[in-house]
Design a protein around this motif. Structure first.
Motif, PDB file in Angstrom:
ATOM      1  N   LEU A 154       0.826  -1.207   0.000  1.00 21.22           N
ATOM      2  CA  LEU A 154       0.000   0.000   0.000  1.00 21.22           C
ATOM      3  C   LEU A 154       0.860   1.257   0.000  1.00 21.22           C
ATOM      4  CD1 LEU A 154      -2.542  -1.116   2.763  1.00 21.22           C
ATOM      5  CD2 LEU A 154      -2.858  -1.245   0.280  1.00 21.22           C
ATOM      6  N   CYS A 155       0.459   2.215  -0.807  1.00 20.93           N
ATOM      7  CA  CYS A 155       1.154   3.507  -0.856  1.00 20.93           C
ATOM      8  C   CYS A 155       0.294   4.649  -0.326  1.00 20.93           C
ATOM      9  CB  CYS A 155       1.567   3.833  -2.301  1.00 20.93           C
ATOM     10  SG  CYS A 155       2.997   2.901  -2.869  1.00 20.93           S
ATOM     11  N   HIS A 156      -0.982   4.393  -0.103  1.00 21.49           N
ATOM     12  CA  HIS A 156      -1.910   5.425   0.371  1.00 21.49           C
ATOM     13  C   HIS A 156      -2.436   5.018   1.739  1.00 21.49           C
ATOM     14  CE1 HIS A 156      -2.178   7.443  -3.614  1.00 21.49           C
ATOM     15  NE2 HIS A 156      -1.941   6.215  -4.057  1.00 21.49           N
ATOM     16  N   TRP A 157      -2.386   5.953   2.690  1.00 24.75           N
ATOM     17  CA  TRP A 157      -2.727   5.636   4.067  1.00 24.75           C
ATOM     18  C   TRP A 157      -3.567   6.735   4.707  1.00 24.75           C
ATOM     19  CZ3 TRP A 157      -1.356   1.052   6.338  1.00 24.75           C
ATOM     20  CH2 TRP A 157      -0.397   0.281   5.673  1.00 24.75           C
ATOM     21  N   VAL A 158      -4.494   6.310   5.557  1.00 26.07           N
ATOM     22  CA  VAL A 158      -5.139   7.184   6.537  1.00 26.07           C
ATOM     23  C   VAL A 158      -4.657   6.689   7.894  1.00 26.07           C
ATOM     24  CG1 VAL A 158      -7.295   7.958   7.574  1.00 26.07           C
ATOM     25  CG2 VAL A 158      -7.167   7.571   5.096  1.00 26.07           C
ATOM     26  N   CYS A 159      -4.122   7.594   8.711  1.00 21.47           N
ATOM     27  CA  CYS A 159      -3.489   7.153   9.955  1.00 21.47           C
ATOM     28  C   CYS A 159      -3.865   8.071  11.110  1.00 21.47           C
ATOM     29  CB  CYS A 159      -1.972   7.088   9.793  1.00 21.47           C
ATOM     30  SG  CYS A 159      -1.197   8.653   9.333  1.00 21.47           S
ATOM     31  N   GLU A 160      -3.597   7.587  12.300  1.00 21.87           N
ATOM     32  CA  GLU A 160      -3.801   8.393  13.495  1.00 21.87           C
ATOM     33  C   GLU A 160      -2.655   9.377  13.672  1.00 21.87           C
ATOM     34  OE1 GLU A 160      -4.772   7.614  18.252  1.00 21.87           O
ATOM     35  OE2 GLU A 160      -4.612   5.930  16.857  1.00 21.87           O
TER      36      GLU A 160
END
Length: 258
Positions: A44-50
């Protein structure tokens, strides 16, 4: 008939993180996370993170096991708003659809929190809900969840349980909530699970021993999956006789019932 010019939607992967976040131990990821989970995350190259900093640190650890599909500098990491991960996002007040644009453009997207499974005692439910609303496939990956590890090892009722989040910080309100949860647990047999900020672990334990009945069973899991993991389950009466084994700097899960 589908429009051939419209990209096929990517999927949203729920990527669990190890439970050693904020600890001085960083064991081999393969001791607690399946290789398949790490390989999926590495793709994965796209992330939603805290938190982008801790997400990058985790990705570096993944790269030591299986190569990332692109450099960390090329990764696109978008943080959830501070208000979301401080107050939670399960109420439906935060619209997360804009965070899923990469998936709408055909890219697989990862959702990650600080430790354990995103959206379980951590933020992320708004992103998952938005994915369903947008017709994006949600793929939960396998990894450790401290709540379930504690419950499984507690000897308490695993057929009927509830996670109630944090208890009040005010001593009077906290005592009232403890007695309320105990009454519910004893009346229904439902195990009650809750958590506390690490530096308040000892204060929580003292409050529980003060307000719970002697025969109520209390279980506490701390540092799970680490070498110094501790999980003690006993009656309140016997807890009062113990030298406290609870680490005041490591996240803990509390469970009560009978």
């Amino acid at each position: 008939m589908s429009d051939p010019t419209t990209p096929q939607k990517g999927s949203l992967y729920l990527v669990p993180a190890p439970l050693d976040f904020g600890c001085d131990e960083t064991p081999d990821l393969q001791l607690t996370l399946p290789l398949g989970t790490l390989q999926a995350a590495a793709g994965l190259c796209h992330w939603v993170c805290e938190n982008a900093k801790s997400a990058r640190a985790y990705l570096k650890r993944i790269h030591e096991v299986t190569p990332l599909c692109c450099s960390i500098q090329e990764m696109q990491l978008v943080e959830l708003p501070r208000e979301v991960h401080k107050k939670g996002d399960h109420s439906g007040n935060f619209d997360a659809r804009h965070l899923l644009q990469p998936a709408l453009n055909g890219h697989h997207l990862g959702l990650i929190s600080e430790a354990g499974m995103p959206a379980i005692a951590d933020p992320g439910s708004s992103v998952v809900r938005a994915a369903h609303d947008l017709g994006i496939t949600v793929v939960p990956l396998v990894g450790p969840v401290s709540l379930l590890l504690t419950l499984a090892a507690s000897g308490l009722n695993g057929q009927n349980f509830a996670f109630v989040g944090y208890l009040p910080q005010d001593p009077i309100a906290r005592g009232g909530r403890i007695r309320e949860l105990e009454t519910l647990a004893l009346r229904t047999g439902q195990t009650q699970l809750f958590i506390e900020t690490p530096y308040r672990n000892l204060a929580m334990l003292q409050a529980l021993l003060q307000h719970l009945q002697h025969n109520t069973r209390l279980a506490i899991g701390s540092g799970l999956t680490l070498d110094r993991a501790q999980l003690v389950s006993d009656s309140v009466k016997n807890w009062k006789k113990k030298a406290c084994p609870l680490n005041n700097a490591t996240p803990a899960v509390f469970a009560m019932g009978h």
